[in-house]
Design a protein around this motif. Structure first.
Motif, mmCIF file in Angstrom:
data_model
loop_
_atom_site.group_PDB
_atom_site.id
_atom_site.type_symbol
_atom_site.label_atom_id
_atom_site.label_comp_id
_atom_site.label_asym_id
_atom_site.label_seq_id
_atom_site.Cartn_x
_atom_site.Cartn_y
_atom_site.Cartn_z
ATOM 1 N N PRO A 1 0.754 -0.920 -0.113
ATOM 2 C CA PRO A 1 0.079 0.416 0.323
ATOM 3 C C PRO A 1 0.833 1.075 0.205
ATOM 4 O O PRO A 1 2.443 1.337 0.648
ATOM 5 C CB PRO A 1 -0.961 -0.355 1.264
ATOM 6 C CG PRO A 1 -0.387 -1.320 2.332
ATOM 7 C CD PRO A 1 0.703 -2.004 1.009
ATOM 8 N N VAL B 1 0.491 5.907 0.364
ATOM 9 C CA VAL B 1 0.131 6.839 0.850
ATOM 10 C C VAL B 1 0.786 8.140 0.467
ATOM 11 O O VAL B 1 1.844 8.471 0.950
ATOM 12 C CB VAL B 1 -0.370 7.297 2.502
ATOM 13 C CG1 VAL B 1 -0.870 8.544 3.269
ATOM 14 C CG2 VAL B 1 -0.814 5.742 3.065
ATOM 15 N N HIS C 1 1.080 4.246 6.485
ATOM 16 C CA HIS C 1 0.679 3.013 6.160
ATOM 17 C C HIS C 1 2.182 2.420 6.796
ATOM 18 O O HIS C 1 2.380 2.636 6.700
ATOM 19 C CB HIS C 1 -0.148 2.147 5.333
ATOM 20 C CG HIS C 1 -0.328 0.917 5.634
ATOM 21 N ND1 HIS C 1 0.141 -0.419 5.495
ATOM 22 C CD2 HIS C 1 -1.738 0.750 4.977
ATOM 23 C CE1 HIS C 1 -0.926 -1.279 5.939
ATOM 24 N NE2 HIS C 1 -1.696 -1.036 5.898
ATOM 25 N N GLY D 1 3.638 -0.112 4.918
ATOM 26 C CA GLY D 1 3.539 0.929 3.466
ATOM 27 C C GLY D 1 4.825 1.829 3.009
ATOM 28 O O GLY D 1 5.713 2.446 3.644
ATOM 29 N N GLU E 1 -8.775 9.535 8.251
ATOM 30 C CA GLU E 1 -9.011 7.967 9.383
ATOM 31 C C GLU E 1 -10.086 8.623 10.800
ATOM 32 O O GLU E 1 -10.748 8.340 10.941
ATOM 33 C CB GLU E 1 -7.441 8.067 9.944
ATOM 34 C CG GLU E 1 -7.175 6.775 10.980
ATOM 35 C CD GLU E 1 -7.703 5.830 10.368
ATOM 36 O OE1 GLU E 1 -7.320 5.165 9.126
ATOM 37 O OE2 GLU E 1 -7.887 4.800 11.050
ATOM 38 N N ASN F 1 -3.783 4.574 -0.362
ATOM 39 C CA ASN F 1 -4.263 5.191 0.496
ATOM 40 C C ASN F 1 -5.679 4.317 1.445
ATOM 41 O O ASN F 1 -6.344 5.139 1.681
ATOM 42 C CB ASN F 1 -4.880 6.588 0.723
ATOM 43 C CG ASN F 1 -4.921 7.431 2.096
ATOM 44 O OD1 ASN F 1 -4.172 6.509 3.083
ATOM 45 N ND2 ASN F 1 -5.459 8.470 1.673
ATOM 46 N N GLY G 1 -7.409 2.503 4.055
ATOM 47 C CA GLY G 1 -7.970 2.486 5.054
ATOM 48 C C GLY G 1 -9.146 3.745 5.616
ATOM 49 O O GLY G 1 -9.499 3.748 6.385
ATOM 50 N N PHE H 1 -5.532 -3.932 3.625
ATOM 51 C CA PHE H 1 -4.844 -3.463 4.202
ATOM 52 C C PHE H 1 -5.447 -2.128 5.471
ATOM 53 O O PHE H 1 -6.590 -2.147 4.877
ATOM 54 C CB PHE H 1 -4.346 -2.214 3.187
ATOM 55 C CG PHE H 1 -3.328 -2.907 2.061
ATOM 56 C CD1 PHE H 1 -2.444 -4.059 3.076
ATOM 57 C CD2 PHE H 1 -3.320 -3.323 0.894
ATOM 58 C CE1 PHE H 1 -1.215 -4.810 2.164
ATOM 59 C CE2 PHE H 1 -2.631 -4.283 0.770
ATOM 60 C CZ PHE H 1 -1.184 -4.715 1.248
#
Lengths: 484, 447
Positions: free
Chosen positions: A66, A68, A83, A86, A420, A452, A454, A484
């Motif tokens: 992953p 971000v 992450h 990530g 988040e 990105n 989650g 993820f």
């Protein structure tokens, strides 16, 4: 930990200067503007070109790692939260303005360009870039695109999405696509329209074509002091009902005024129950006539002091107070938790009373700063992080404020994004069918859910998974895929 | 192609008002292709049931509003069931003090505007055929008019949508507040998507106050270059023109039957909207800016302003019979030069063109009388489309054939080559309508 074997490959793409692996360097990136969430990324890369971004994303795609993307890290919803396993892609080095085309009112920039620098570049020719989040002196255009950032002037001029015409995007599989462009009404789905505000979940924008706007001939601003937010709210309604569309209408309550005045000395009357800033712009003949009417309306609604900014400097000082409002909370409280709910303008008195009730019930103080013209509230729940349980109680109050906003027909976020922080609140607004439709859009861009992951969605779902009671996906059960 | 008996049974169970269409019935034909059934649901639920029925039966659905823009798009791959939206037409919520309104998709634009007018407000959208066109159809085709310079287009006005998905499930995006970034902005996806990823059934809009006053400056120019200079002056000025419309001599003749423009001449119309005193000043200043280059300029008599608005709006009407309508988008500063070039290309091809440019936005409409009896007409139109498209694409722009007779369609590509990002568009269609239920084949690239 990240898969170590991809690091040499990333180093080949971005060079030593573009790769951070030391724990103390990585820790710098552990959070964005919302510091209550912290995750140290597996590795940080700082690409310098679209091709480098493509190289990085291709590695991530091949290895199912992953990633971000991050701009200046000023976001307030944890959208750029890294992450742990990530790659964090910082676009800070991609900070060039690539071309300016004033006859067609266009500018092409890289994502790391600072919002305010766009306007600075064209200001002497009397143009500007309209979206102006309060963090505009540091936030990046790439981050604005991810969050569909607003600002004080979006009442009249709209949001980032209304000013983005085209994007070069590195897709989550590493393909480079050009969405939209310099001309309007392009055939096909409005992909720039869905990409803006997708919070980094559909790919990485590496070039952005923006619309520039002619500076207005005149700008006038007043600050009016009221005994209460109800009175100020009455003035707002009457201004709108009179057919005016001010460039901005901002309100601050008593507590906010205290904090702001201590921090900035902008000249806000500290005894006021509420202060209203009203800015009008446009042709001189129009602005001159309407600012008088706005003053009359404020006075009729109980304003006991109305001040007009006599010079541009005075106007900027009035704005400085407002734009520094979040930072100024440090003067009256060690910590604060800010929310971003939106309500229909007419629900303002009702919802403000509800916020007072909630604050009293939980023994907390809540300062209110908001874009009154478009109903975007920024309640700041004040607390002391050293007091055990205070942060949790602040979040509880903030959560109940969002419920009140949604109950009034509004939204959980007007400009900060879901990220988040607010994903757990999404079901307050959207049911399974709504979220499933959104997930399908995401799967069209990112079938492996690497970009990105989650964020935004309350419950992670793989592509092809249908809504309903959550069951383990057969691919996950078989160890073939991982959420993820 | 689904089994017609199955489809009939499913539709009959889902919708009260439905009928089988006789084979010779052209009323609902799309590009000459005749659907087999038509239904007219009266509620969102009933409409969803109709789509669900077609989806289960493996049939295709042709959504239809006022029918004013059915000529847009490629001929459908299949057309089984017409789903009419016009009876799902109520105003769901209108709170004037919030400057927002929520309506069902079947309401006609003119009907909505009439209601808003009683509160001194408007939806800032002025496409042609507002008296017949439904809001849903205007959103599906991303229709706009001269006011787009001052107020933007549908994407700047829609704040929320409810749609019936291809499988009949109802979902929503956005909301009823003007500022909202919760979740993906699917509203943008539905705008201009020709109903191929969902049928919009309910919409929320932000509204604007009706302007207190309006003024128009009308100026004639003997050359397009002179007009371009004046347009540049107006656009660069801080005068906030609400519309800047450039008409060629063909269109000018429509505006003023007594027009005596030279063949290469053109007519510029600049509108200002707002408060009385301000409009008066703006009009005076706009007139002064035009004066330098124009042959003659004047402030239009106030009583003629509404009539001119109407003509400007209706010039690019895609529902006129035996007409081809091409929409060309170029960088805005190239509007006048493009108008001139398109006029030359159309004249060379043997057509008598009428051209109108939203010159502040870079959108040029080319309207042609289509000589249906001429056996070579389709070929000539296809050649013109290719040449005009090449000109637009050289400048990074595009050309869409917004309307033309069905007979001309096989020979030309109404959307042009698949745009960059088409792989994402295909994936979107696959995700949102995997069975190809909605308007199959009509959209860009045959989606």
């Amino acid at each position: 930990m990240i898969e170590r074997h991809i690091i040499p490959e990333l180093r080949r793409i971005v060079g030593d200067v573009g790769l951070l692996t030391a724990p103390e360097q990585l820790r710098t990136y552990e959070s964005d503007g919302l510091t209550s969430y912290r995750v140290v990324p597996g590795v940080v890369v700082l690409p310098a070109s679209t091709e480098q971004v493509q190289g990085i994303v291709r590695v991530c795609h091949r290895e199912r790692v992953p990633f971000v993307a991050r701009g200046s890290g000023t976001g307030l919803s944890g959208g750029a939260l890294p992450h742990a396993k990530g790659v964090l892609i910082s676009l800070a080095r991609m900070n060039k303005i690539l071309s300016v085309d004033l006859p067609n009112q266009r500018i092409v920039v890289e994502p790391g360009v600072i919002n305010a620098h766009v306007t600075q570049r064209v200001a002497t020719q009397n143009y500007y870039y309209a979206p102006d989040p309060s963090s505009q002196s540091v936030c990046s255009i790439g981050g604005n695109v991810a969050e569909n950032s607003g600002g004080a002037h979006c009442l009249k001029y709209g949001f980032t999405v209304n000013h983005v015409l085209g994007l070069t995007v590195v897709m989550p599989d590493g393909e480079i696509v050009h969405l939209g462009g310099a001309t309007l009404d392009q055939p096909g789905y409005d992909l720039p329209g869905v990409f803006v505000g997708s919070e980094g979940t559909l790919g990485v924008a590496t070039e952005i074509t923006l619309r520039l706007i002619r500076k207005p001939e005149a700008v006038q601003m007043i600050m009016a002091a009221f005994h209460s937010t109800d009175h100020a709210g009455g003035a707002v309604s009457e201004i709108i009902a009179a057919g005016m569309l001010p460039a901005a209408i901002e309100m601050m309550d008593h507590l906010s005024i205290q904090a702001v005045e201590q921090a900035t000395h902008a000249g806000y009357p500290t005894s006021a129950g509420a202060a209203l800033l009203v800015e009008l712009d446009g042709p001189t003949a129009e602005v001159d006539a309407l600012i008088d009417r706005a003053e009359e309306i404020c006075e009729r609604n109980g304003a006991w002091q109305v001040r007009r900014a006599a010079t541009a400097d005075e106007r900027l000082l009035m704005w400085k107070g407002r734009k520094a409002a979040f930072a100024a909370m440090g003067r009256i409280s060690p910590d604060y938790y800010v929310q971003d709910g939106v309500i229909p303008r007419t629900a303002l008195p009702r919802v403000l009373r509800r916020i007072d009730e909630l604050a009293e019930m939980h023994g907390m103080r809540v300062a209110n700063v908001f874009h009154a013209g478009d109903g975007n509230l920024h309640p700041l729940v004040l607390y002391d992080g050293d007091v055990p349980g205070a942060a949790e109680r602040a979040e509880e109050v903030a959560s109940e404020i969002l419920t009140a906003c949604v109950d009034a027909g509004g939204s959980i976020t007007g400009e900060h994004g879901v990220g988040e922080d607010k994903k757990k609140h999404m079901p307050k607004m959207f049911n399974e069918a709504d979220l499933d439709t959104m997930n399908r859009l995401r799967c069209a861009f990112d079938p492996n859910l690497l970009s990105n992951p989650g964020k935004v969605f309350p419950t992670p779902r793989l592509c092809g998974e249908r809504p309903g009671p959550r069951r383990e996906h057969p691919l996950v059960a078989a160890g073939v895929a991982e959420i993820f | 192609m689904s089994d017609v008996m199955t489809l009939e049974r499913e539709v009959a169970a889902a919708v009260d008002d439905w009928r089988a269409l006789p084979p010779e019935d052209d009323a609902y034909a799309v590009d000459g292709i005749r659907p087999r059934l038509a239904c007219a649901p009266t509620s969102v639920d009933e409409l969803a049931d109709a789509v669900s029925a077609a989806h289960r039966a493996g049939a295709s659905v042709i959504p239809r509003g006022g029918g004013t823009r059915m000529a847009l798009g490629l001929p459908p791959r299949a057309a089984d069931l017409v789903v009419r939206t016009e009876r799902v037409d109520s105003i769901v919520e209108y709170e004037p003090a919030d400057l927002t309104v929520t309506v069902q998709a079947g309401i006609r634009l003119a009907v909505l505007q009439e209601r808003l007018r009683t509160e001194g407000q408007m939806l800032a959208l002025d496409p042609s055929a507002a008296d017949r066109a439904t809001i849903g159809g205007l959103i599906a085709t991303n229709a706009s008019g001269p006011l787009r310079l001052g107020y933007g287009t549908v994407r700047d006005l829609v704040i929320g949508t409810r749609v019936v998905n291809a499988d009949g499930v109802v979902s929503k995006a956005g909301g009823r507040v003007v500022k909202n970034v919760a979740g993906y902005d699917l509203n943008k996806l539905y705008i201009g998507s020709l109903g191929t990823v969902g049928i919009v059934v309910e919409l929320s809009f932000k509204l604007h106050p009706l302007p207190q006053a309006q003024g128009m400056v009308v100026a004639t120019f003997s050359s397009v270059e002179d007009a371009a200079a004046a347009i540049g002056e107006v656009v660069r000025s801080p005068l906030n023109a609400a519309a800047v419309e450039l008409l060629d001599s063909g269109a000018a003749a429509v505006v003023r039957r007594d027009a005596t423009l030279p063949e290469q001449g053109c007519l510029l119309v600049v509108a200002a909207l707002g408060f009385e005193a301000a409009v008066h000043r703006q009009v005076r200043d706009i007139r002064a800016l035009c004066r330098a280059a124009s042959d003659a300029e004047a402030v239009l008599d106030p009583e003629r302003v509404d009539a001119l608005w109407a003509v400007l709006r209706e010039l690019p009407d895609p529902s006129a019979p035996d007409t081809a309508l091409l929409k060309v988008a170029v960088p805005s500063a190239r509007s006048a030069a493009t108008l001139s070039r398109l006029r030359a290309q159309a004249t060379e091809a043997g057509f008598r063109p009428v051209l109108l440019a939203h010159a502040g936005s870079g959108v040029v409409y080319l309207r042609l009388d289509y000589p249906s009896r001429d056996a070579d007409a389709a070929g000539h139109l296809a050649d013109l489309v290719n040449r005009a498209r090449a000109h637009a694409r050289d400048q990074g722009g595009s050309l869409v054939v917004e309307a033309c007779p069905a007979a001309a369609k096989p020979g030309l590509d109404v959307w042009g080559p698949p745009p960059d990002g088409f792989s994402v568009m295909r994936a979107l269609k696959q995700q949102l309508d995997p069975k190809g239920t909605l308007n199959p084949g009509r959209y860009v690239g045959g989606l």
